[in-house]
Design a protein around this motif. Sequence first.
Motif, PDB file in Angstrom:
ATOM      1  N   UNK A  25      21.634  25.408  -0.642  1.00  0.00           N
ATOM      2  CA  UNK A  25      21.205  24.726   0.574  1.00  0.00           C
ATOM      3  C   UNK A  25      20.269  23.599   0.164  1.00  0.00           C
ATOM      4  N   UNK A  26      20.712  22.389   0.370  1.00  0.00           N
ATOM      5  CA  UNK A  26      19.916  21.219  -0.004  1.00  0.00           C
ATOM      6  C   UNK A  26      19.566  20.422   1.242  1.00  0.00           C
ATOM      7  N   UNK A  27      18.301  20.062   1.376  1.00  0.00           N
ATOM      8  CA  UNK A  27      17.842  19.197   2.454  1.00  0.00           C
ATOM      9  C   UNK A  27      17.480  17.863   1.806  1.00  0.00           C
ATOM     10  N   UNK A  28      18.130  16.814   2.249  1.00  0.00           N
ATOM     11  CA  UNK A  28      17.939  15.489   1.643  1.00  0.00           C
ATOM     12  C   UNK A  28      17.076  14.559   2.495  1.00  0.00           C
ATOM     13  N   UNK A  29      17.123  14.726   3.817  1.00  0.00           N
ATOM     14  CA  UNK A  29      16.381  13.864   4.729  1.00  0.00           C
ATOM     15  C   UNK A  29      15.839  14.684   5.896  1.00  0.00           C
ATOM     16  N   UNK A  30      14.672  14.303   6.380  1.00  0.00           N
ATOM     17  CA  UNK A  30      14.210  14.778   7.689  1.00  0.00           C
ATOM     18  C   UNK A  30      14.817  13.825   8.720  1.00  0.00           C
ATOM     19  N   UNK A  31      14.649  14.123   9.989  1.00  0.00           N
ATOM     20  CA  UNK A  31      15.187  13.238  11.026  1.00  0.00           C
ATOM     21  C   UNK A  31      14.560  11.850  10.949  1.00  0.00           C
ATOM     22  N   UNK A  32      13.237  11.783  10.850  1.00  0.00           N
ATOM     23  CA  UNK A  32      12.564  10.482  10.784  1.00  0.00           C
ATOM     24  C   UNK A  32      12.972   9.703   9.537  1.00  0.00           C
ATOM     25  N   UNK A  33      13.101  10.404   8.414  1.00  0.00           N
ATOM     26  CA  UNK A  33      13.488   9.733   7.171  1.00  0.00           C
ATOM     27  C   UNK A  33      14.890   9.146   7.261  1.00  0.00           C
ATOM     28  N   UNK A  34      15.814   9.886   7.862  1.00  0.00           N
ATOM     29  CA  UNK A  34      17.193   9.397   7.898  1.00  0.00           C
ATOM     30  C   UNK A  34      17.326   8.189   8.822  1.00  0.00           C
ATOM     31  N   UNK A  35      16.610   8.205   9.937  1.00  0.00           N
ATOM     32  CA  UNK A  35      16.659   7.057  10.857  1.00  0.00           C
ATOM     33  C   UNK A  35      16.115   5.824  10.143  1.00  0.00           C
ATOM     34  N   UNK A  36      14.992   5.980   9.442  1.00  0.00           N
ATOM     35  CA  UNK A  36      14.385   4.867   8.694  1.00  0.00           C
ATOM     36  C   UNK A  36      15.285   4.402   7.547  1.00  0.00           C
ATOM     37  N   UNK A  37      16.022   5.327   6.940  1.00  0.00           N
ATOM     38  CA  UNK A  37      16.932   4.979   5.850  1.00  0.00           C
ATOM     39  C   UNK A  37      18.100   4.127   6.336  1.00  0.00           C
ATOM     40  N   UNK A  38      18.597   4.434   7.520  1.00  0.00           N
ATOM     41  CA  UNK A  38      19.760   3.709   8.043  1.00  0.00           C
ATOM     42  C   UNK A  38      19.374   2.339   8.585  1.00  0.00           C
ATOM     43  N   UNK A  96      24.742  18.974   8.088  1.00  0.00           N
ATOM     44  CA  UNK A  96      24.030  18.127   9.037  1.00  0.00           C
ATOM     45  C   UNK A  96      24.088  16.702   8.508  1.00  0.00           C
ATOM     46  N   UNK A  97      24.431  15.773   9.382  1.00  0.00           N
ATOM     47  CA  UNK A  97      24.599  14.384   8.961  1.00  0.00           C
ATOM     48  C   UNK A  97      24.133  13.449  10.072  1.00  0.00           C
ATOM     49  N   UNK A  98      23.908  12.203   9.694  1.00  0.00           N
ATOM     50  CA  UNK A  98      23.488  11.185  10.654  1.00  0.00           C
ATOM     51  C   UNK A  98      24.477  10.032  10.600  1.00  0.00           C
ATOM     52  N   UNK A 106      29.780  -0.648  15.586  1.00  0.00           N
ATOM     53  CA  UNK A 106      30.331  -0.361  14.259  1.00  0.00           C
ATOM     54  C   UNK A 106      29.399   0.561  13.484  1.00  0.00           C
ATOM     55  N   UNK A 107      29.992   1.440  12.701  1.00  0.00           N
ATOM     56  CA  UNK A 107      29.190   2.318  11.861  1.00  0.00           C
ATOM     57  C   UNK A 107      28.434   1.460  10.852  1.00  0.00           C
ATOM     58  N   UNK A 108      27.111   1.617  10.834  1.00  0.00           N
ATOM     59  CA  UNK A 108      26.280   0.905   9.869  1.00  0.00           C
ATOM     60  C   UNK A 108      26.140   1.734   8.595  1.00  0.00           C
ATOM     61  N   UNK A 109      26.076   3.066   8.774  1.00  0.00           N
ATOM     62  CA  UNK A 109      25.869   3.951   7.628  1.00  0.00           C
ATOM     63  C   UNK A 109      26.001   5.389   8.096  1.00  0.00           C
ATOM     64  N   UNK A 110      26.443   6.263   7.195  1.00  0.00           N
ATOM     65  CA  UNK A 110      26.310   7.694   7.440  1.00  0.00           C
ATOM     66  C   UNK A 110      25.532   8.294   6.271  1.00  0.00           C
ATOM     67  N   UNK A 111      24.768   9.315   6.573  1.00  0.00           N
ATOM     68  CA  UNK A 111      23.990  10.026   5.559  1.00  0.00           C
ATOM     69  C   UNK A 111      24.159  11.520   5.765  1.00  0.00           C
ATOM     70  N   UNK A 112      24.296  12.252   4.682  1.00  0.00           N
ATOM     71  CA  UNK A 112      24.297  13.712   4.740  1.00  0.00           C
ATOM     72  C   UNK A 112      22.846  14.146   4.610  1.00  0.00           C
ATOM     73  N   UNK A 113      22.362  14.873   5.615  1.00  0.00           N
ATOM     74  CA  UNK A 113      20.966  15.299   5.643  1.00  0.00           C
ATOM     75  C   UNK A 113      20.760  16.670   5.020  1.00  0.00           C
ATOM     76  N   UNK A 114      21.667  17.601   5.322  1.00  0.00           N
ATOM     77  CA  UNK A 114      21.593  18.960   4.782  1.00  0.00           C
ATOM     78  C   UNK A 114      22.987  19.407   4.405  1.00  0.00           C
ATOM     79  N   UNK A 115      23.098  19.953   3.204  1.00  0.00           N
ATOM     80  CA  UNK A 115      24.388  20.460   2.722  1.00  0.00           C
ATOM     81  C   UNK A 115      24.171  21.877   2.235  1.00  0.00           C
ATOM     82  N   UNK A 123      30.707  14.658  -0.881  1.00  0.00           N
ATOM     83  CA  UNK A 123      30.684  13.874   0.357  1.00  0.00           C
ATOM     84  C   UNK A 123      29.375  13.102   0.494  1.00  0.00           C
ATOM     85  N   UNK A 124      28.400  13.427  -0.315  1.00  0.00           N
ATOM     86  CA  UNK A 124      27.128  12.687  -0.313  1.00  0.00           C
ATOM     87  C   UNK A 124      27.206  11.401  -1.123  1.00  0.00           C
ATOM     88  N   UNK A 125      28.218  11.260  -1.941  1.00  0.00           N
ATOM     89  CA  UNK A 125      28.288  10.085  -2.820  1.00  0.00           C
ATOM     90  C   UNK A 125      28.446   8.806  -1.998  1.00  0.00           C
TER      91      UNK A 125
END
Length: 178
Positions: A25-38, A96-98, A106-115, A123-125
Motif C-alpha cells: 500500500x503506497x500513498x504518493x499524494x495527499x489531496x492538497x498535494x495532488x491538486x497543487x501538482x496538477x 485512488x487517483x486524481x 481536456x484532461x490536463x493530467x492524471x495522478x495515482x495517489x494511492x496504490x 500505471x503510475x509511470x
Amino acid sequence: MRNRNLELIMLGLTVTTPLSITVKAEVYFSEDQVVKSIFPDETFQSQWIELTDAEVKSIEEKSGERVRDRKVRVWKSSSGNIVFIDRVIGKHDYITYAVGINKTGKVAQIEVMEYRETYGEDVRKPLWRQQFVGKTDSDPLKVNHDIKNISGATLSSTHLTAGVRRILQTYENVKTKS
C-alpha cells in the motif's frame, strides 16, 4: 499408527493455520498535494456536488460505467479548471487517483495517489499517464484502442481508463454547478 496420527495433526495445522499475505500500500499524494501538482499556479476551493438522477443516468449511459457515489467532491479554481479525486478497483483493492481537467474540458493530467495492489504499479509511470492528456468526453478512452495496455497491470490499466472516461462525463454534468 503413530506416524499416521502425526500426519493428520500436521495436515490439520497446515489447513487451519492462517496464511500471511503481504499487501503493498503506497500513498504518493495527499489531496492538497495532488491538486497543487496538477495545477501548481492556481488556488482551488473544494466542494461537494450531489448528482441528480438525470445526471447519474447520463453519466452511466455515456461512459458505460456505473456511478458508485452520487456525492462528488471537486476542487475548482476561479479560472474554471477542476480536479476530481476518485477511486477504482484494481485487481483486489482500490486505486485512488486524481484527474485534472482544464477549462476547455481536456484532461490536463492524471495522478495515482494511492496504490494498494502487490503488482501493476506501472500505471503510475508518466509515459502511461501521459496518454490521457488532451482527452475529452468525446474520446473513446478504451484500453487497446486509444490507451495502451500494460502487461501485468491489465486490470489496473482497464479500470483506471474506465474511471477517467466516467470522470470526463461527470465533468460535463457538473462543470457549471457552483
